[in-house]
Motif scaffolding. Sequence first.
Motif: not given
Length: 175
Positions: A42-62
Amino acid sequence: MLVARASEGDDEAFEILVRRHTPDLLRLARRLLGSDAEAEDAVQDAYVSAWRRLPEFRRTAAFSTWMYRIVTNRCLNVLRARRPTQPLESMTVEPAAPEHRSSPARAAESAAAVEALHRALAGLTPEQRACWVLRDFHGLTYDEIAAAVGIGEPAVRGRIFRARRYLTEAMATWR
């Protein structure tokens, strides 16, 4: 700064983020799923997803709150897909605290209490379990849990209240 660098494609910055946040995310996933292998997936899948979606990350949350949300959603999907719940025999029991090792009776009592807690946690809905674990084990605020789970703060408070009430009743014999 690391998140900004990672979103621009800096592998080393993302690697630092992974090393910094993995222990907490693994603990969360283990507590939600009860399985080391599923937690790691689950954590590995989450990191893969995060890496792909990182440019979309709005820095309104930590970044950590964002990762808690991704991992929590992955774990909830696993829990929903595995209904009925996993047999208790396959759940790992945490070792007894060091002071209980001196007495076999205390160690047995501690192990029985942990097993009872695992049974009680299995009685919670996945959503209640996620909110309770994030609050009582990881110390997140209600706002942070709401962001991590994707619901409103009143819903978080309600789920935690119901989870605590259920766990109090389920663990009444251990008071």
